[in-house]
Motif scaffolding. Sequence first.
Motif, PDB file in Angstrom:
ATOM      1  N   GLY A   1      10.357 -18.719  12.769  1.00  0.00           N
ATOM      2  CA  GLY A   1      10.401 -18.586  11.012  1.00  0.00           C
ATOM      3  C   GLY A   1       9.373 -17.740  10.535  1.00  0.00           C
ATOM      4  O   GLY A   1       9.648 -16.692   9.722  1.00  0.00           O
ATOM      5  N   GLU A   2       8.158 -17.440  11.312  1.00  0.00           N
ATOM      6  CA  GLU A   2       7.389 -16.589  10.743  1.00  0.00           C
ATOM      7  C   GLU A   2       7.842 -15.160  11.085  1.00  0.00           C
ATOM      8  O   GLU A   2       7.738 -14.212  10.246  1.00  0.00           O
ATOM      9  CB  GLU A   2       5.921 -16.776  11.335  1.00  0.00           C
ATOM     10  N   VAL A   3       8.342 -14.946  12.324  1.00  0.00           N
ATOM     11  CA  VAL A   3       8.774 -13.627  12.804  1.00  0.00           C
ATOM     12  C   VAL A   3      10.031 -13.127  11.803  1.00  0.00           C
ATOM     13  O   VAL A   3      10.117 -12.014  11.279  1.00  0.00           O
ATOM     14  CB  VAL A   3       9.372 -13.714  14.020  1.00  0.00           C
ATOM     15  N   GLN A   4      10.668 -14.148  11.237  1.00  0.00           N
ATOM     16  CA  GLN A   4      11.990 -13.927  10.610  1.00  0.00           C
ATOM     17  C   GLN A   4      11.571 -13.487   9.098  1.00  0.00           C
ATOM     18  O   GLN A   4      11.954 -12.425   8.580  1.00  0.00           O
ATOM     19  CB  GLN A   4      12.937 -14.867  10.511  1.00  0.00           C
ATOM     20  N   GLN A   5      10.521 -14.135   8.661  1.00  0.00           N
ATOM     21  CA  GLN A   5       9.754 -13.734   7.462  1.00  0.00           C
ATOM     22  C   GLN A   5       9.240 -12.301   7.371  1.00  0.00           C
ATOM     23  O   GLN A   5       9.394 -11.407   6.770  1.00  0.00           O
ATOM     24  CB  GLN A   5       8.608 -14.685   7.118  1.00  0.00           C
ATOM     25  N   LEU A   6       8.415 -11.763   8.357  1.00  0.00           N
ATOM     26  CA  LEU A   6       8.105 -10.585   8.745  1.00  0.00           C
ATOM     27  C   LEU A   6       9.130  -9.552   8.870  1.00  0.00           C
ATOM     28  O   LEU A   6       8.850  -8.535   8.079  1.00  0.00           O
ATOM     29  CB  LEU A   6       7.112 -10.546   9.837  1.00  0.00           C
ATOM     30  N   GLU A   7      10.205  -9.919   9.551  1.00  0.00           N
ATOM     31  CA  GLU A   7      11.562  -9.058   9.612  1.00  0.00           C
ATOM     32  C   GLU A   7      11.972  -8.637   8.247  1.00  0.00           C
ATOM     33  O   GLU A   7      12.376  -7.466   8.012  1.00  0.00           O
ATOM     34  CB  GLU A   7      12.358  -9.599  10.546  1.00  0.00           C
ATOM     35  N   GLY A   8      12.322  -9.680   7.579  1.00  0.00           N
ATOM     36  CA  GLY A   8      12.853  -9.368   6.199  1.00  0.00           C
ATOM     37  C   GLY A   8      12.141  -8.637   5.344  1.00  0.00           C
ATOM     38  O   GLY A   8      12.553  -7.713   4.771  1.00  0.00           O
ATOM     39  N   ALA A   9      10.721  -8.836   5.216  1.00  0.00           N
ATOM     40  CA  ALA A   9       9.600  -8.387   4.553  1.00  0.00           C
ATOM     41  C   ALA A   9       9.630  -6.478   4.864  1.00  0.00           C
ATOM     42  O   ALA A   9      10.110  -5.856   3.995  1.00  0.00           O
ATOM     43  CB  ALA A   9       8.565  -8.718   4.480  1.00  0.00           C
ATOM     44  N   LEU A  10       9.897  -6.268   6.436  1.00  0.00           N
ATOM     45  CA  LEU A  10       9.550  -4.997   6.704  1.00  0.00           C
ATOM     46  C   LEU A  10      10.945  -4.237   6.479  1.00  0.00           C
ATOM     47  O   LEU A  10      11.025  -3.186   6.081  1.00  0.00           O
ATOM     48  CB  LEU A  10       9.387  -5.025   8.059  1.00  0.00           C
ATOM     49  N   ARG A  11      12.233  -4.918   6.655  1.00  0.00           N
ATOM     50  CA  ARG A  11      13.245  -4.306   6.113  1.00  0.00           C
ATOM     51  C   ARG A  11      13.284  -3.947   4.791  1.00  0.00           C
ATOM     52  O   ARG A  11      13.920  -2.708   4.226  1.00  0.00           O
ATOM     53  CB  ARG A  11      14.364  -5.326   6.439  1.00  0.00           C
ATOM     54  N   GLU A  12      12.909  -4.970   3.881  1.00  0.00           N
ATOM     55  CA  GLU A  12      12.956  -4.421   2.562  1.00  0.00           C
ATOM     56  C   GLU A  12      11.952  -3.358   2.096  1.00  0.00           C
ATOM     57  O   GLU A  12      12.201  -2.477   1.401  1.00  0.00           O
ATOM     58  CB  GLU A  12      12.397  -5.557   1.392  1.00  0.00           C
ATOM     59  N   LEU A  13      10.639  -3.236   2.696  1.00  0.00           N
ATOM     60  CA  LEU A  13       9.905  -2.223   2.697  1.00  0.00           C
ATOM     61  C   LEU A  13      10.438  -0.820   3.027  1.00  0.00           C
ATOM     62  O   LEU A  13      10.243  -0.024   2.450  1.00  0.00           O
ATOM     63  CB  LEU A  13       8.530  -2.497   3.661  1.00  0.00           C
ATOM     64  N   CYS A  14      11.023  -0.920   4.232  1.00  0.00           N
ATOM     65  CA  CYS A  14      11.816   0.392   4.569  1.00  0.00           C
ATOM     66  C   CYS A  14      12.789   0.606   3.557  1.00  0.00           C
ATOM     67  O   CYS A  14      13.140   1.943   3.707  1.00  0.00           O
ATOM     68  CB  CYS A  14      12.305   0.269   6.055  1.00  0.00           C
ATOM     69  N   THR A  15      13.513   0.007   3.227  1.00  0.00           N
ATOM     70  CA  THR A  15      14.500   0.213   2.339  1.00  0.00           C
ATOM     71  C   THR A  15      13.796   0.789   0.823  1.00  0.00           C
ATOM     72  O   THR A  15      14.401   1.995   0.420  1.00  0.00           O
ATOM     73  CB  THR A  15      15.462  -1.150   1.727  1.00  0.00           C
ATOM     74  N   VAL A  16      12.911   0.243   0.419  1.00  0.00           N
ATOM     75  CA  VAL A  16      12.183   0.786  -0.691  1.00  0.00           C
ATOM     76  C   VAL A  16      11.768   2.294  -0.568  1.00  0.00           C
ATOM     77  O   VAL A  16      11.812   3.053  -1.376  1.00  0.00           O
ATOM     78  CB  VAL A  16      11.222  -0.081  -0.918  1.00  0.00           C
ATOM     79  N   LEU A  17      10.951   2.184   0.759  1.00  0.00           N
ATOM     80  CA  LEU A  17      10.559   3.618   0.924  1.00  0.00           C
ATOM     81  C   LEU A  17      11.542   4.811   1.345  1.00  0.00           C
ATOM     82  O   LEU A  17      11.695   5.870   0.688  1.00  0.00           O
ATOM     83  CB  LEU A  17       9.676   3.551   2.420  1.00  0.00           C
ATOM     84  N   ARG A  18      12.786   4.368   1.637  1.00  0.00           N
ATOM     85  CA  ARG A  18      13.890   5.165   2.145  1.00  0.00           C
ATOM     86  C   ARG A  18      14.539   5.619   0.659  1.00  0.00           C
ATOM     87  O   ARG A  18      14.831   6.824   0.475  1.00  0.00           O
ATOM     88  CB  ARG A  18      14.972   4.549   2.929  1.00  0.00           C
ATOM     89  N   GLU A  19      14.830   4.738  -0.215  1.00  0.00           N
ATOM     90  CA  GLU A  19      15.223   5.020  -1.540  1.00  0.00           C
ATOM     91  C   GLU A  19      14.352   5.337  -2.743  1.00  0.00           C
ATOM     92  O   GLU A  19      14.604   6.099  -3.652  1.00  0.00           O
ATOM     93  CB  GLU A  19      15.911   3.646  -1.872  1.00  0.00           C
ATOM     94  N   GLY A  20      13.150   5.555  -2.154  1.00  0.00           N
ATOM     95  CA  GLY A  20      11.922   6.030  -3.426  1.00  0.00           C
ATOM     96  C   GLY A  20      11.822   5.129  -4.179  1.00  0.00           C
ATOM     97  O   GLY A  20      11.565   5.660  -5.585  1.00  0.00           O
ATOM     98  N   ASP A  21      11.942   4.020  -4.184  1.00  0.00           N
ATOM     99  CA  ASP A  21      11.802   2.983  -5.409  1.00  0.00           C
ATOM    100  C   ASP A  21      10.508   2.647  -5.771  1.00  0.00           C
ATOM    101  O   ASP A  21       9.808   1.596  -5.256  1.00  0.00           O
ATOM    102  CB  ASP A  21      12.724   1.610  -5.002  1.00  0.00           C
ATOM    103  N   GLY A  22       9.880   3.510  -6.554  1.00  0.00           N
ATOM    104  CA  GLY A  22       8.594   3.453  -6.955  1.00  0.00           C
ATOM    105  C   GLY A  22       8.222   2.017  -7.824  1.00  0.00           C
ATOM    106  O   GLY A  22       7.220   1.230  -7.555  1.00  0.00           O
ATOM    107  N   ARG A  23       9.155   1.465  -8.692  1.00  0.00           N
ATOM    108  CA  ARG A  23       8.966   0.376  -9.196  1.00  0.00           C
ATOM    109  C   ARG A  23       8.918  -0.883  -8.194  1.00  0.00           C
ATOM    110  O   ARG A  23       7.980  -1.719  -8.403  1.00  0.00           O
ATOM    111  CB  ARG A  23      10.129   0.212 -10.151  1.00  0.00           C
TER     112      ARG A  23
END
Length: 549
Positions: free
Chosen positions: A522-544
Motif C-alpha cells: 500500500g505504501e509503495v502504491q501511494q508513492l507510485e501515484g504521487a510520483l506519477r502526478e508529480l511527473c504529469t505536473v512537471l511535464r504539463e508545466g502546471d505551476g498552480r
Amino acid sequence: MTSDVPSTVHEPELPEFADPMLLQWLTSLGLGVEYVRGEGNTLFFVDEDGSERAVLDFAGGYGALVLGHNHPDVVAAVRAFLDAGTPTLAQGSRQPAASALAALLNSVVQRELGTKEPYFSVFSNSGAESVEVALKHAEFDRVAKVQVILEEIAGHVVAAADAVRAGDAKVADSARAALGIDAAPDEPGNGTGNGTGNGDGVADGERLVDAVQRENARRSARPPLFLALEGSFHGKLIGSVQLTHNAGYRTPFAALAAPARFVPFDRPEALGEVFEQERGTLLDVVVESGEVRLVERGFPVLGAFVCEAIQGEGGIRALPRGAAREIQRLCADADCPVVVDEIQSGMGRTGAFLASSLVGLRADYYTLAKSLGGGIAKTAVTLIRGSRYRPEFELVHTSTFAKDTFSSTVALRTLEVLEAGDGRAYRLARQWGERLTEVFDELRAAFPDVVKDVRGTGLMLGLEFHDQSGAAVAAIREAARAGTFGYLVSGYLLRAHRIRTFPTASAVNTLRFEPSILLTEGEVQQLEGALRELCTVLREGDGRAFLGP
C-alpha cells in the motif's frame, strides 16, 4: 489534492535560536513541519484543527531508519534498560554491552567477507566522527611505520659515521654534494685526520649524521595524503570535510587540515597515477668499497583511500564491481589502507550487511552509524582490520560518550533484529528494493522527458530528474538555476501527497528513497501515484498544482 499539512511549525514565543536561518528556509518550502509521533514508515503531525495526520516517510532519517521509527523490539530494549536502572556512563570499567556488540559485529563482518581475520571496534558518536577515527588510526599506523624506518636509517647512519671517524671509510663526493657537506682539510698531524685526503674524519662523521637527520626530518614531516572519489560525502568535521567533494562544504575549512586528492568516480585507475606521483623517499646510507653512499628508501605517505560503496549525497551512485576490483588491486600494491564508508549504505539497507561486499570490495576500515542506533540512539563504530589494528591507539583516542551502555544496548538489539530469522531483514531490503526499482523504471519509461535516471541498490535508491532550468514555470526554472529544485519537489510531495523525502545534498536533482524494511505494498502504491502526478505536473508545466495555493 487539498493540503492539510501546516505551512509553518508551531510559532515559539521567543526567537528561534536553533538553526533559525535553516528553519526559515525549510518553512518557506513547506517542509517546516513539527512531527509528534513516528511508527514504522509513518510520521504524524497535528493539523490546525488538532487532528493527527499521517505522512509516509521515504527520507528514513537519511538512512538511519532501516527498522523504521520506534521499532517495537528496539523500544522494548530501551524500556528494559531504563527500568533496570542500568548506568549509561560508567567509564573506566567493564562494558559488557559494548563488548557483546563488538563481538557480534566482528562475527557478522567475518561471515559476510568470508574471512577469519578479526575486526576490532572503536566506538564513537556520529558518522562523521567514525570517519575521523579511521583517519586518525590510519595516520597513527603510518607514523609508527615511518618511525621504524627512521630508526633503522639512524642506525645505518651512526654505523657509517663511526666508519668515517675510524678512517675505514670516507663520505662519497656524490653524498657530500647531495647533503651539502663541505670537505674539511686533512690534518694528519693532529690525530684526527683519516689519511685519505678527504678531510677531518670526526667532523665528517658528525656532519653526515646531522645532514641526513635534518633532511629526513624535513621529508618525513610532509602531511599524509588522503584520497577520495569525486562526488563523495564523508562528513563535515575538520578531517572528514576534507574528503567531502562538494566545495561548498569543504573550501571554507581547507586550511584546518591536510587536503585530500579526489579521483574521478569513473576512472579508478587514476589512483595508480596519483600513487606514482606522490611517492615519498627518505635518505639511507650504505658503506661500499670504503665509501659512504646515499640511497633512497621509500616510506609511507599515503594515509588512506576513502570511499562509499554507494555515494549517498553524491546522487545515490553505486560503485561498479570493476571499479571496486581496480581500487582493491591498486591500494594493495601501494599498501594504501582502504576505508569504506558504510554509514548510510550499511546495516542491511542494500540487502547485505555491508553494501561493499556486494561488489567484492574489502576494507581495512569500515565506518557504520545511522541505522546502528536503531532509530533511537546516536552511536557509530569504526571497524579496523586485525592486520592493521594497533592496540596502543586505545590510549590516545578516547571519548566520554562513546561506548556508553545505553547506545551499546540499543545497537546490540538492533543488530540482533537484523540477524534474526537467518537474516530476514536483509531479504526484505532486497525484495522491497526490487519492487521500488520496478516502480521507478516504469516511471522513467512513461516520463522519459521528466525522469533522467534510476540508481541504487536495495532500499537506498535515487530518482534523478532532468534539469528544469528551462521550465516554462518561473518558480521551477528559478529553483533549478538556484540548485533548490529538489527541495521544491519535496515540498510538493509533502503538501500534495503527504510523502516525505529530500534530494541528495550534492546532486539536488536526485530524490532519495530510503524507507525501512517494514514497507508495505500500500505504501509503495501511494508513492507510485504521487510520483506519477508529480511527473504529469512537471511535464504539463502546471505551476498552480506544483506550487499550491
